[in-house]
Design a protein around this motif. Structure first.
Motif, PDB file in Angstrom:
ATOM      1  N   LEU A  43       3.879  15.199  12.115  1.00 10.64           N
ATOM      2  CA  LEU A  43       3.130  15.831  13.188  1.00 10.64           C
ATOM      3  C   LEU A  43       3.927  15.856  14.490  1.00 10.64           C
ATOM      4  O   LEU A  43       3.792  16.775  15.293  1.00 10.64           O
ATOM      5  CB  LEU A  43       1.817  15.078  13.435  1.00 10.64           C
ATOM      6  N   ASN A  44       4.747  14.859  14.689  1.00 13.31           N
ATOM      7  CA  ASN A  44       5.501  14.753  15.927  1.00 13.31           C
ATOM      8  C   ASN A  44       6.561  15.851  16.047  1.00 13.31           C
ATOM      9  O   ASN A  44       6.818  16.347  17.140  1.00 13.31           O
ATOM     10  CB  ASN A  44       6.161  13.376  16.013  1.00 13.31           C
ATOM     11  N   SER A  45       7.154  16.248  14.947  1.00 13.17           N
ATOM     12  CA  SER A  45       8.231  17.235  14.991  1.00 13.17           C
ATOM     13  C   SER A  45       7.778  18.578  15.567  1.00 13.17           C
ATOM     14  O   SER A  45       8.411  19.095  16.489  1.00 13.17           O
ATOM     15  CB  SER A  45       8.822  17.401  13.595  1.00 13.17           C
ATOM     16  N   ARG A  87       0.792  -1.227   0.000  1.00 13.24           N
ATOM     17  CA  ARG A  87       0.000   0.000   0.000  1.00 13.24           C
ATOM     18  C   ARG A  87       0.822   1.274   0.000  1.00 13.24           C
ATOM     19  O   ARG A  87       0.267   2.359   0.068  1.00 13.24           O
ATOM     20  CB  ARG A  87      -0.900   0.010   1.231  1.00 13.24           C
ATOM     21  N   SER A  88       2.114   1.171   0.000  1.00 14.19           N
ATOM     22  CA  SER A  88       3.028   2.313   0.103  1.00 14.19           C
ATOM     23  C   SER A  88       2.733   3.143   1.353  1.00 14.19           C
ATOM     24  O   SER A  88       2.786   4.364   1.335  1.00 14.19           O
ATOM     25  CB  SER A  88       2.939   3.201  -1.138  1.00 14.19           C
ATOM     26  N   LEU A  89       2.379   2.454   2.442  1.00 10.90           N
ATOM     27  CA  LEU A  89       2.086   3.131   3.705  1.00 10.90           C
ATOM     28  C   LEU A  89       3.351   3.266   4.539  1.00 10.90           C
ATOM     29  O   LEU A  89       4.103   2.322   4.699  1.00 10.90           O
ATOM     30  CB  LEU A  89       1.049   2.344   4.514  1.00 10.90           C
ATOM     31  N   THR A  90       3.546   4.457   5.066  1.00 14.77           N
ATOM     32  CA  THR A  90       4.644   4.691   6.000  1.00 14.77           C
ATOM     33  C   THR A  90       4.101   5.500   7.167  1.00 14.77           C
ATOM     34  O   THR A  90       2.965   5.951   7.157  1.00 14.77           O
ATOM     35  CB  THR A  90       5.794   5.477   5.348  1.00 14.77           C
ATOM     36  N   ASN A  91       4.924   5.743   8.150  1.00 10.38           N
ATOM     37  CA  ASN A  91       4.521   6.566   9.276  1.00 10.38           C
ATOM     38  C   ASN A  91       5.048   7.990   9.130  1.00 10.38           C
ATOM     39  O   ASN A  91       5.131   8.730  10.100  1.00 10.38           O
ATOM     40  CB  ASN A  91       4.994   5.948  10.585  1.00 10.38           C
ATOM     41  N   SER A  92       5.372   8.404   7.912  1.00 10.40           N
ATOM     42  CA  SER A  92       5.954   9.729   7.702  1.00 10.40           C
ATOM     43  C   SER A  92       4.993  10.841   8.091  1.00 10.40           C
ATOM     44  O   SER A  92       5.418  11.881   8.605  1.00 10.40           O
ATOM     45  CB  SER A  92       6.401   9.894   6.255  1.00 10.40           C
ATOM     46  N   PHE A  93       3.688  10.651   7.879  1.00  5.67           N
ATOM     47  CA  PHE A  93       2.714  11.668   8.270  1.00  5.67           C
ATOM     48  C   PHE A  93       2.741  11.892   9.778  1.00  5.67           C
ATOM     49  O   PHE A  93       2.758  13.028  10.260  1.00  5.67           O
ATOM     50  CB  PHE A  93       1.313  11.269   7.803  1.00  5.67           C
ATOM     51  N   LEU A  94       2.762  10.791  10.533  1.00  8.35           N
ATOM     52  CA  LEU A  94       2.800  10.910  11.992  1.00  8.35           C
ATOM     53  C   LEU A  94       4.109  11.518  12.460  1.00  8.35           C
ATOM     54  O   LEU A  94       4.132  12.308  13.403  1.00  8.35           O
ATOM     55  CB  LEU A  94       2.591   9.543  12.634  1.00  8.35           C
ATOM     56  N   ARG A  98      -0.196  25.398  16.785  1.00  9.08           N
ATOM     57  CA  ARG A  98       0.917  25.154  15.872  1.00  9.08           C
ATOM     58  C   ARG A  98       0.530  24.214  14.750  1.00  9.08           C
ATOM     59  O   ARG A  98       0.919  24.396  13.607  1.00  9.08           O
ATOM     60  CB  ARG A  98       2.082  24.588  16.684  1.00  9.08           C
ATOM     61  N   LEU A  99      -0.258  23.172  15.055  1.00  8.21           N
ATOM     62  CA  LEU A  99      -0.608  22.155  14.049  1.00  8.21           C
ATOM     63  C   LEU A  99      -1.931  22.428  13.357  1.00  8.21           C
ATOM     64  O   LEU A  99      -2.219  21.814  12.338  1.00  8.21           O
ATOM     65  CB  LEU A  99      -0.676  20.772  14.701  1.00  8.21           C
ATOM     66  N   SER A 113       8.750  20.377  19.196  1.00  3.87           N
ATOM     67  CA  SER A 113       9.229  21.750  19.265  1.00  3.87           C
ATOM     68  C   SER A 113       8.452  22.539  20.312  1.00  3.87           C
ATOM     69  O   SER A 113       9.040  23.300  21.092  1.00  3.87           O
ATOM     70  CB  SER A 113       9.090  22.409  17.895  1.00  3.87           C
ATOM     71  N   VAL A 114       7.138  22.371  20.337  1.00  2.00           N
ATOM     72  CA  VAL A 114       6.318  23.030  21.356  1.00  2.00           C
ATOM     73  C   VAL A 114       6.720  22.537  22.741  1.00  2.00           C
ATOM     74  O   VAL A 114       6.854  23.323  23.677  1.00  2.00           O
ATOM     75  CB  VAL A 114       4.815  22.779  21.099  1.00  2.00           C
TER      76      VAL A 114
END
Length: 78
Positions: A34-36, A24-31, A61-62, A40-41
């Motif tokens: 959001l984590n970065s 499915r070309s799924l990765t956790n890059s989206f999460l 921020r998000l 920072s906050v």
């Protein structure tokens, strides 16, 4: 030989994630993206008194909120 056993163990452990990526070309890059900003906050939140302030800052921020109407209103009064 020990290195190959380590690679085999890693492949066994990460099998589902690897198969999901190929299917499915799924990765956790989206999460991770959001984590970065949340981290920072967190790093700048040392002075926050409770968790609700931290949650508000993360939302601001998000949230990608549009404050242009607020700026126009503020400019109209001056």
């Amino acid at each position: 030989m020990a290195k190959m056993k380590r690679v085999a163990g890693t492949l066994r452990k990460e099998r589902e994630g690897i198969l999901n990526w190929w299917k499915r070309s799924l990765t956790n890059s989206f999460l991770e993206g959001l984590n970065s900003p949340a981290q920072s906050v967190r790093n700048t939140a040392r002075g926050f008194r409770n968790i609700s302030y931290f949650e508000a800052m993360v939302s601001l921020r998000l949230g990608k909120m549009d404050f242009s109407a607020q700026r126009q209103l503020a400019c109209a009064t001056h």
